[in-house]
Design an enzyme around this catalytic site. Structure first.
Site, PDB file in Angstrom:
ATOM      1  N   HIS A  76      -7.037   6.956  -2.826  1.00 23.08           N
ATOM      2  CA  HIS A  76      -7.860   5.956  -2.143  1.00 23.08           C
ATOM      3  C   HIS A  76      -7.163   5.194  -1.010  1.00 23.08           C
ATOM      4  O   HIS A  76      -7.836   4.628  -0.149  1.00 23.08           O
ATOM      5  CB  HIS A  76      -8.465   4.968  -3.144  1.00 23.08           C
ATOM      6  CG  HIS A  76      -7.585   3.797  -3.425  1.00 23.08           C
ATOM      7  ND1 HIS A  76      -6.507   3.856  -4.266  1.00 23.08           N
ATOM      8  CD2 HIS A  76      -7.586   2.529  -2.918  1.00 23.08           C
ATOM      9  CE1 HIS A  76      -5.891   2.688  -4.292  1.00 23.08           C
ATOM     10  NE2 HIS A  76      -6.529   1.857  -3.473  1.00 23.08           N
ATOM     11  N   ASP A  77      -5.838   5.168  -0.987  1.00 22.76           N
ATOM     12  CA  ASP A  77      -5.135   4.515   0.122  1.00 22.76           C
ATOM     13  C   ASP A  77      -4.146   5.470   0.790  1.00 22.76           C
ATOM     14  O   ASP A  77      -3.167   5.038   1.414  1.00 22.76           O
ATOM     15  CB  ASP A  77      -4.383   3.265  -0.366  1.00 22.76           C
ATOM     16  CG  ASP A  77      -5.261   2.020  -0.383  1.00 22.76           C
ATOM     17  OD1 ASP A  77      -6.188   1.938   0.454  1.00 22.76           O
ATOM     18  OD2 ASP A  77      -5.040   1.138  -1.233  1.00 22.76           O
TER      19      ASP A  77
ATOM     20  N   HIS B 140       1.192   1.548  -5.702  1.00 19.85           N
ATOM     21  CA  HIS B 140      -0.156   0.979  -5.744  1.00 19.85           C
ATOM     22  C   HIS B 140      -1.162   2.067  -6.140  1.00 19.85           C
ATOM     23  O   HIS B 140      -2.055   1.838  -6.963  1.00 19.85           O
ATOM     24  CB  HIS B 140      -0.512   0.385  -4.377  1.00 19.85           C
ATOM     25  CG  HIS B 140      -1.946  -0.026  -4.253  1.00 19.85           C
ATOM     26  ND1 HIS B 140      -2.515  -1.032  -5.008  1.00 19.85           N
ATOM     27  CD2 HIS B 140      -2.955   0.461  -3.461  1.00 19.85           C
ATOM     28  CE1 HIS B 140      -3.801  -1.158  -4.687  1.00 19.85           C
ATOM     29  NE2 HIS B 140      -4.093  -0.264  -3.760  1.00 19.85           N
TER      30      HIS B 140
ATOM     31  N   HIS C 263       0.829  -1.207   0.000  1.00 24.42           N
ATOM     32  CA  HIS C 263       0.000   0.000   0.000  1.00 24.42           C
ATOM     33  C   HIS C 263       0.862   1.254   0.000  1.00 24.42           C
ATOM     34  O   HIS C 263       0.918   1.990   0.979  1.00 24.42           O
ATOM     35  CB  HIS C 263      -0.949   0.001   1.198  1.00 24.42           C
ATOM     36  CG  HIS C 263      -2.060  -0.980   1.043  1.00 24.42           C
ATOM     37  ND1 HIS C 263      -2.049  -2.219   1.623  1.00 24.42           N
ATOM     38  CD2 HIS C 263      -3.222  -0.904   0.344  1.00 24.42           C
ATOM     39  CE1 HIS C 263      -3.158  -2.870   1.301  1.00 24.42           C
ATOM     40  NE2 HIS C 263      -3.884  -2.095   0.519  1.00 24.42           N
TER      41      HIS C 263
ATOM     42  N   ASP D 184      -8.773  -1.712  -7.870  1.00 23.07           N
ATOM     43  CA  ASP D 184      -8.049  -1.924  -6.619  1.00 23.07           C
ATOM     44  C   ASP D 184      -7.572  -3.370  -6.467  1.00 23.07           C
ATOM     45  O   ASP D 184      -6.569  -3.640  -5.815  1.00 23.07           O
ATOM     46  CB  ASP D 184      -9.002  -1.565  -5.465  1.00 23.07           C
ATOM     47  CG  ASP D 184      -8.263  -1.193  -4.204  1.00 23.07           C
ATOM     48  OD1 ASP D 184      -7.040  -0.945  -4.259  1.00 23.07           O
ATOM     49  OD2 ASP D 184      -8.916  -1.134  -3.133  1.00 23.07           O
TER      50      ASP D 184
HETATM   51  P1  5GP Z   1      -6.875  -1.834  -0.655  1.00 25.33           P
HETATM   52  O1  5GP Z   1      -6.442  -2.170   0.711  1.00 25.33           O
HETATM   53  O2  5GP Z   1      -5.746  -1.840  -1.643  1.00 25.33           O
HETATM   54  O3  5GP Z   1      -7.698  -0.594  -0.792  1.00 25.33           O
HETATM   55  O4  5GP Z   1      -7.854  -2.991  -1.068  1.00 25.33           O
HETATM   56  C1  5GP Z   1      -7.391  -4.132  -1.668  1.00 25.33           C
HETATM   57  C2  5GP Z   1      -7.438  -5.272  -0.708  1.00 25.33           C
HETATM   58  O5  5GP Z   1      -7.672  -6.443  -1.445  1.00 25.33           O
HETATM   59  C3  5GP Z   1      -6.112  -5.490  -0.009  1.00 25.33           C
HETATM   60  O6  5GP Z   1      -6.018  -4.810   1.182  1.00 25.33           O
HETATM   61  C4  5GP Z   1      -6.099  -6.974   0.207  1.00 25.33           C
HETATM   62  O7  5GP Z   1      -6.740  -7.314   1.397  1.00 25.33           O
HETATM   63  C5  5GP Z   1      -6.930  -7.486  -0.921  1.00 25.33           C
HETATM   64  N1  5GP Z   1      -6.070  -8.013  -1.961  1.00 25.33           N
HETATM   65  C6  5GP Z   1      -5.562  -7.368  -3.037  1.00 25.33           C
HETATM   66  N2  5GP Z   1      -4.795  -8.181  -3.761  1.00 25.33           N
HETATM   67  C7  5GP Z   1      -4.803  -9.373  -3.123  1.00 25.33           C
HETATM   68  C8  5GP Z   1      -4.196 -10.633  -3.373  1.00 25.33           C
HETATM   69  O8  5GP Z   1      -3.462 -10.829  -4.340  1.00 25.33           O
HETATM   70  N3  5GP Z   1      -4.439 -11.618  -2.461  1.00 25.33           N
HETATM   71  C9  5GP Z   1      -5.242 -11.461  -1.376  1.00 25.33           C
HETATM   72  N4  5GP Z   1      -5.422 -12.491  -0.555  1.00 25.33           N
HETATM   73  N5  5GP Z   1      -5.837 -10.294  -1.115  1.00 25.33           N
HETATM   74  C10 5GP Z   1      -5.623  -9.266  -1.973  1.00 25.33           C
HETATM   75 MN    MN Z   2      -5.947  -0.023  -2.731  1.00 24.09          MN
END
Ligand code: 5GP
Ligand code: MN
Length: 582
Positions: free
Chosen positions: A204-205, A168, A164, A311
Site C-alpha cells: 500500500h505504500d 511500516h 513510510h 494504516d
Molecule cells: P499512509 O501515508 O501511511 O498511507 O497514511 C497514513 C497517513 O496518516 C500518514 O501519511 C500521515 O499523514 C497520517 N498519520 C499517521 N500517523 C499519524 C500520526 O501519528 N500523526 C499525524 N499527525 N498523522 C499521522
Molecule cells: Mn501507510
C-alpha cells in the site's frame, strides 16, 4: 530471539516430518494419488526452504541501529490535522536502488502468512480434507513470493524514509492480519478476499517518496503528471507493485484464473486508493451511512476501512510503539519542511521542525481521526460478524469451533458456491483458536479504546511540557543563534534520562519530555518491537506467557515487551544526532 527460533523450528519441522510420513504411506498403500504425492513433496520442500531461510534471517544481526546510515533524502508526510490542503513545492529525486539488509516484509509476508497458511493446509492434508487440485490451483509459487517480497523491500527502502518504509508496510500488514482474525471478519471473507487484504496492505505504500501528494502536485512531479494530480502516491503504489508482477519470476498471482485475478486486482486497487487520506472524511461518512441501512455491508468498503484503520493504527498500540512511530513520522514531516525551506517555500503544516507542537497535534489527530475511525471499524465489524456468530451458534457450525469436514464456516453458501476454491478460513474447523467462538468483539473494542485514551493522556502530559519547552527553547535559541543544529528538531527537553515505569512494568519514554526524533532511516530496528510485531501472532498458543500477558492489554501489538526501552530511544537519538552532524 531464541524463543522465536525455537517456535519457528517447532512449527516448521512438524509438518515437514508429517508430510514425509504421509508420502511414505502413500507409496505403500493403494491411495496412489500421484498429484497428491507431488504436492506433498512440494509443500515439504517449501517448508524446509523457508525454515532454513528464516533461521538464517533470525540470526542476522546486521540490522542493528548502529548500522543505520542517516542522510537527507526527501521524506514524506501527509498532514491530517490541518487537512485543508495547503500546497507546496518539492522535487522528486530518484535514488539508485539498493538492496536493504532488513527483511521485515519477507518475514511478514512470506513467513508470517505463507508459512502459517501452508502449515494449515498441510495439516489438513494429513486428514485428506483437501483435494489435491485445491492445493495445486491455489498455491503461490514460493520462489516468486520471495523475489516479489525482496523487490517490495527494495522499493520501500528507495527513499530511506523514517516512517513510510518497509517496516511500516510490515506493520500494517500484520495489523490487517490481526484485525481479520480477532474481529472474526475472516469468516465473512473468502480466501481470495483475505489474500487481497494482505496483499493490499503489503504494497500500500510501495515506493513512497517520503513527500505528500500535495508536494508532488505542486512540484509537478512525474507521478503527479502521470496520475493527473489524483491520489498520486496511492496510484503509484499499486501500479508499481503490479508492474513488478509483470516479471514472470515475481508473479505471485501466476496461478490465479482470470476471474480471480481480476477480482483481486479490483479489490486491491480500491483498498490502496482508499488509503489516500484526503478521502478520509468521505469514507467515514459513507460507511456510517451504510451501517444505518438494513442491507448488508459492501465487502470492498469494509475491507478498505480495515486497511485504512490499520494504516493509522499505531495510536492504538502501546505507548512505546506509538511514540516511536510518531517521532519517525514527525521526522518525515520535518524533512519535507527542510526541503520546503531550501526551496524557499512555505512550510506545510507540521513540517517546521522548529515550531511544530508535536504533542498537541497528536491529540488532535487522535481526537478527530483515530478515535472515529476505530469506533467505526468496531461498529462495522459488529454489524457484520454478530449475525455470523448467532448463525454459527444455532447451527453449531465448524466455524464456531466444532471440527468438521469442508465446512464453509461463516461464509454464506451463495458466496461459497460462487467461488468453491476460495472457502472461508473457517473451513475444516481445524483451527478452533481462530473460530467464531473465540471472537470477543466487545473486548476488542474496549481494549482498543482504552489504549487510545491512555496514549492521548500521555500526549496531554507532554503537551503541557511542550508549552513550557517551547519557551525554554526560545530562550536557548536567543543564546546561541549560531547553532548549526538545523537537522534535528529543537530539543525542548530538560531531563532526557528520566524514565518512568509503565503500568505493565516496562520502561516508558520519559514522561517529562523528550519530543525528539528517534532513529531516522529505519525507525524500528531488527531488535525492536515492530519486527516482532510483524512475525508474531499475539494469540498464537505457542507464544511465551509474557507475550500473551502483554497482548491481553494491547490488542494490536505483537509484543510490546520487546519494545525498545527509553534508554535505547535516547541512545538512538544520540547516534543519529552524531550521524546528522557528521
Ligand atoms: P499512509 O501515508 O501511511 O498511507 O497514511 C497514513 C497517513 O496518516 C500518514 O501519511 C500521515 O499523514 C497520517 N498519520 C499517521 N500517523 C499519524 C500520526 O501519528 N500523526 C499525524 N499527525 N498523522 C499521522
Ligand atoms: Mn501507510
Amino acid at each position: 530471539m531464541d524463543d522465536c527460533v525455537t517456535i519457528k523450528k517447532k512449527h516448521l519441522q512438524r509438518p515437514i516430518f508429517r508430510l514425509r510420513c504421509l508420502v511414505k504411506q502413500l507409496e505403500k498403500g493403494d491411495i496412489n494419488v500421484v498429484d497428491l504425492k507431488k504436492n506433498i513433496e512440494y509443500a515439504a520442500s517449501v517448508l524446509e526452504a523457508v525454515y532454513i531461510d528464516e533461521t538464517r534471517k533470525l540470526l542476522d544481526t546486521e540490522d542493528e541501529l548502529s548500522d543505520i546510515q542517516s542522510d537527507s533524502v526527501p521524506l514524506e508526510v501527509r498532514d491530517w490535522l490541518a487537512s485543508t490542503f495547503t500546497r507546496e513545492m518539492g522535487i522528486v529525486k530518484r535514488r539508485p536502488e539498493e538492496k536493504p539488509k532488513f527483511r521485515s516484509i519477507v518475514h511478514a509476508v512470506q513467513a508470517g502468512i505463507f508459512v502459517e497458511r501452508m502449515y494449515r493446509k498441510t495439516s489438513s492434508m494429513v486428514g485428506l480434507a483437501y483435494p489435491a487440485e485445491v492445493i495445486v490451483t491455489f498455491k503461490i509459487p514460493v520462489p516468486n513470493l520471495i523475489s516479489f517480497a525482496e523487490a517490495l523491500e527494495v522499493g520501500y527502502s528507495k527513499y530511506k524514509n523514517p516512517y513510510h518504509n518497509l517496516i511500516h508496510a510490515a506493520d500494517v500488514t500484520q495489523t490487517v492480519h490481526y484485525i481479520m482474525i480477532h474481529t472474526g471478519i475472516m469468516h465473512w471473507l473468502t480466501e481470495l478476499e483475505i489474500l487481497a487484504m494482505i496483499f493490499a496492505a503489503a504494497v500500500h505504500d510501495y515506493e513512497h517518496t517520503g513527500t505528500t501528494n500535495n508536494f508532488h502536485i505542486q512540484t509537478r512531479s512525474d507521478v503527479a503528471i502521470l496520475y493527473n494530480d489524483r491520489s498520486v502516491l496511492e496510484n503509484h503504489h499499486v501500479s508499481a507493485a503490479y508492474r513488478l508482477m509483470q516479471e514472470e519470476e515475481m508473479n505471485i498471482l501466476a496461478n490465479l484464473n482470470k476471474d480471480d485475478w481480476r477480482e483481486l486486482r479490483s479489490l486491491v486497487i480500491e483498498m490502496v486508493l482508499s488509503t489516500d487520506m484526503s478521502g478520509h472524511f468521505q469514507q467515514i461518512k459513507t460507511m456510517r451511512h451504510t451501517l444505518q441501512q438494513a442491507q448488508g455491508v459492501d465487502k470492498a468498503k469494509a475491507m478498505s476501512l480495515i486497511l485504512h484503520a490499520a494504516d493509522i493504527s499505531h495510536p492504538a498500540k502501546s505507548w512505546e510503539l506509538h511514540y516511536r512511530w510518531t517521532m519517525a513520522l514527525m521526522e518525515e514531516f520535518f524533512r519535507q519542511g527542510d526541503k520546503e525551506a531550501a526551496l524557499g517555500l512555505q512550510f506545510s503544516p507540521l513540517c517546521d521542525r522548529k515550531s511544530t507542537l508535536v504533542a498537541q497535534s497528536q491529540i488532535g489527530f487522535i481526537d478527530f481521526i483515530v478515535e472515529p475511525t476505530f469506533s467505526l471499524l468496531t461498529d462495522s465489524m459488529e454489524k457484520i460478524v454478530m449475525p455470523l456468530i448467532e448463525e454459527a451458534t444455532k447451527s453449531e457450525s465448524p466455524a464456531f469451533g466444532t471440527p468438521g469436514q469442508n465446512s464453509l464456516g461463516g461464509v454464506s453458501n451463495a458466496e461459497a458456491q460462487r467461488r468453491p476454491g476460495f472457502k472461508s478460513t473457517g473451513d475444516g474447523g481445524a483451527h478452533a483458536e481462530n473460530s467464531l467462538a473465540t471472537v470477543d468483539l466487545r473486548g476488542f473494542r474496549d481494549n482498543l479504546m482504552k489504549i487510545i485514551q491512555a496514549n492521548k493522556e500521555r500526549w496531554k502530559e507532554l503537551a503541557a511540557e511542550e508549552e513550557l519547552g517551547k519557551n525554554v527553547g526560545e530562550q536557548e535559541k536567543d543564546q546561541s543563534r549560531n547553532s548549526t543544529d538545523a537537522q534535528l528538531q529543537e530539543e525542548t527537553t530538560r531531563t532526557q534520562n528520566e524514565s518512568s515505569q509503565g503500568s505493565d512494568g516496562t520502561t516508558c519514554p520519559p514522561r517529562s519530555i523528550v519530543l525528539q526524533v528517534v532513529s531516522f532511516d529505519t525507525p524500528l530496528s531488527d531488535e525492536s518491537s515492530s519486527e516482532k510485531c510483524t512475525i508474531s501472532d499475539p494469540n498464537q498458543k505457542d507464544l511465551s506467557d509474557a507475550q500473551q500477558e502483554t497482548q491481553s492489554t494491547d490488542p494490536l501489538n505483537g509484543e510490546p515487551k520487546h519494545c525498545k526501552k527509553s534508554e535505547d530511544i535516547v541512545k538512538a537519538t544520540e547516534q543519529t544526532e552524531a550521524l546528522v552532524q557528521n
